[in-house]
Design an enzyme around this catalytic site. Structure first.
Site, PDB file in Angstrom:
ATOM      1  N   ASP A  80       0.856  -1.190   0.000  1.00 48.64           N
ATOM      2  CA  ASP A  80       0.000   0.000   0.000  1.00 48.64           C
ATOM      3  C   ASP A  80       0.899   1.250   0.000  1.00 48.64           C
ATOM      4  O   ASP A  80       1.885   1.305   0.750  1.00 48.64           O
ATOM      5  CB  ASP A  80      -0.866  -0.058   1.271  1.00 48.64           C
ATOM      6  N   GLY A 176      -7.278   7.824   8.262  1.00 50.98           N
ATOM      7  CA  GLY A 176      -7.454   8.211   9.662  1.00 50.98           C
ATOM      8  C   GLY A 176      -8.903   8.595   9.912  1.00 50.98           C
ATOM      9  O   GLY A 176      -9.796   8.277   9.114  1.00 50.98           O
ATOM     10  N   HIS A 203      -9.620   4.470  -1.114  1.00 44.44           N
ATOM     11  CA  HIS A 203      -8.818   4.576   0.119  1.00 44.44           C
ATOM     12  C   HIS A 203      -9.641   5.330   1.161  1.00 44.44           C
ATOM     13  O   HIS A 203     -10.594   6.030   0.835  1.00 44.44           O
ATOM     14  CB  HIS A 203      -7.529   5.352  -0.166  1.00 44.44           C
ATOM     15  N   SER A 206     -12.555   3.863   6.269  1.00 48.24           N
ATOM     16  CA  SER A 206     -13.019   3.867   7.667  1.00 48.24           C
ATOM     17  C   SER A 206     -13.747   5.171   7.935  1.00 48.24           C
ATOM     18  O   SER A 206     -13.221   6.243   7.619  1.00 48.24           O
ATOM     19  CB  SER A 206     -11.824   3.791   8.632  1.00 48.24           C
ATOM     20  N   ASN A 225     -10.136  -0.005   0.887  1.00 51.58           N
ATOM     21  CA  ASN A 225      -9.071  -0.122   1.902  1.00 51.58           C
ATOM     22  C   ASN A 225      -9.507   0.312   3.302  1.00 51.58           C
ATOM     23  O   ASN A 225     -10.083   1.394   3.471  1.00 51.58           O
ATOM     24  CB  ASN A 225      -7.896   0.781   1.516  1.00 51.58           C
TER      25      ASN A 225
HETATM   26  P1  13P Z   1      -8.529   4.294   6.655  1.00 49.25           P
HETATM   27  O1  13P Z   1      -7.495   5.070   7.413  1.00 49.25           O
HETATM   28  O2  13P Z   1      -9.754   5.117   6.421  1.00 49.25           O
HETATM   29  O3  13P Z   1      -8.836   3.009   7.276  1.00 49.25           O
HETATM   30  O4  13P Z   1      -7.937   4.031   5.196  1.00 49.25           O
HETATM   31  C1  13P Z   1      -7.022   2.998   4.948  1.00 49.25           C
HETATM   32  C2  13P Z   1      -6.418   3.130   3.609  1.00 49.25           C
HETATM   33  O5  13P Z   1      -6.928   3.781   2.730  1.00 49.25           O
HETATM   34  C3  13P Z   1      -5.158   2.408   3.346  1.00 49.25           C
HETATM   35  O6  13P Z   1      -4.556   2.805   2.176  1.00 49.25           O
END
Ligand code: 13P
Length: 283
Positions: A80, A176, A203, A206, A225
């Protein structure tokens, strides 16, 4: 990677990428994938490679865990936010199945040139390649970036000029925790999907609502992700355990229950991405 991500793209679900921070993340994610019969991508950010033991150690450990845990669902090892061409090449040589070159801090011309160099090397070893246009905002493993929405023209130029397999267009998501409401540009997402017609990567998932994730899947996102959501659940379970057991000091006693928390969080991510019972692809 290619056949699994194409299956997701064609059948309107997404394969979750779960970023790991140690052995228990691998174990929790693999258990969730197996129990839910979901393909899974195990991600490591380039920034986290030294902390996790190096490219070779990580690739070998994940593959070894797949064997010893009798995991039969597809497991893809992914780099990543690869920050250099050299780092991406090292990951390919170490046995990663898929690498991302993150040219978000470069001019589009430089991004195209370096992404192409990564794609040529990776494809010669049958490894899948992801590129980025614009910049996902926020902070991940110490890699901070200001949010910059991708331009449609740059997306087309990167994909057509570098031969990458999949694209992460930054359209308002951040790594984040979100400060305020997420503001994804779905109009542009639709245009990018209509014009490019290749699997896209989201990406910073979360903290997005289920509706936003579903819309992103409808507009071509076939890989999504997650990192922060799992780490928030994990850290609060450790905090809770230590509050309830202030004298605990055995690492196994403290850490083992948190594997279930990782597994449960990854299970809810799998369901959000609708990748449960998608472990078999007829190719
Ligand atoms: P989050 O921080 O929203 O979980 O995103 C993870 C991500 O995009 C990893 O590349």
């Amino acid at each position: 990677m290619k056949k699994f991500i194409l299956d997701a793209f064609e059948n309107h679900y997404a394969i979750p990428q779960i970023n790991i921070n140690g052995l228990i993340w691998i174990e929790g994610a693999l258990r969730a994938a197996q129990e839910n019969q979901s393909p899974i991508i195990i991600g490591t950010t380039d920034k986290n490679i030294p902390f996790l033991g190096g490219y070779e150690f990580i690739a070998a450990t994940i593959k070894n865990k797949v064997k010893t845990m009798n995991i039969t669902v597809p497991v893809i090892v992914h780099l990543d936010h690869g920050l250099s061409v050299n780092g991406c090449k090292k990951a390919v040589d170490a046995g990663y199945d898929s690498v991302m070159f993150d040219g978000s801090k470069l001019s589009i011309a430089e991004n195209i040139n370096l992404s192409r160099e990564v794609a040529e090397y990776a494809h010669s070893k049958n490894v899948y390649v992801e590129g980025e246009v614009g910049a996902v905002g926020g902070n991940e493993d110490g890699m901070a970036n200001s949010l910059k929405y991708a331009s449609l023209q740059d997306c087309v130029s990167l994909v057509r000029g570098s031969y990458i397999d999949t694209l992460a267009p930054a359209l308002g998501s951040v790594h984040g925790e979100y400060v305020g409401e997420p503001d994804l540009d779905f109009d542009k997402m639709k245009k990018i999907n209509d014009i490019l017609n290749i699997p896209l990567v989201l990406h910073g998932a979360s903290g997005l609502s289920d509706e936003d994730v579903q819309k992103a899947i409808n507009f071509g996102h076939a890989k999504i992700n997650f990192n922060t959501e799992i780490n928030l659940a994990w850290s609060s379970s450790i905090r809770e355990f230590l509050t309830e057991h202030p004298k605990a000091f055995s690492p196994q006693e403290i850490i083992n229950p948190s594997i279930d928390v990782i597994k449960e969080t990854v299970t809810s991510i799998i369901k959000k991405c609708s990748s449960d019972f998608k472990s078999t692809v007829n190719s």
